[in-house]
Design a protein around this motif. Sequence first.
Motif: not given
Length: 141
Positions: A109-116, A130-136
């Motif tokens: 989730t912290h990397a979403i702005p990078f990919y956006a 792996a215990g880390i929040p994600h979004k597809t």
Amino acid sequence: MNVKVCENEKEIQDAFSVRRIVFIDEQNVPEEEEIDQFEEEAVHFVSYHQQGAPVAAGRYRVVDGYGKVERICVLKEARNNGSGKAIMREIEAYALKEGQHKLKLNAQTHAIPFYANLGYEVVSEEFLDAGIPHKTMIKKI
């Protein structure tokens, strides 16, 4: 910065070394989750600093009709200098060359702005990997 498709064992090990530092050492992902059963089928990418040291890595597979971008990581000292963007562009170019026009990734989730900023759009609710929040996220290229 030199981004390339891994063509030999040394380059694959260079990519793995970056992944180990970022995911296993820095983010505490268990090694058995980070290095998984898909390593053999994946196409691996590594980015080298001008001095020849590996600084970024990622991998690519085709899964369920999508080009799946996975394990994108950049060493702490190489972040915010274009390494992540360069490796993503190389993976996208590879996917396009292979005839794939839809890409998918699971972003921390912290990397979403990078990919956006690279044109990816969130298409899922938050989930843990792996215990880390994600979004597809997906992108048409």
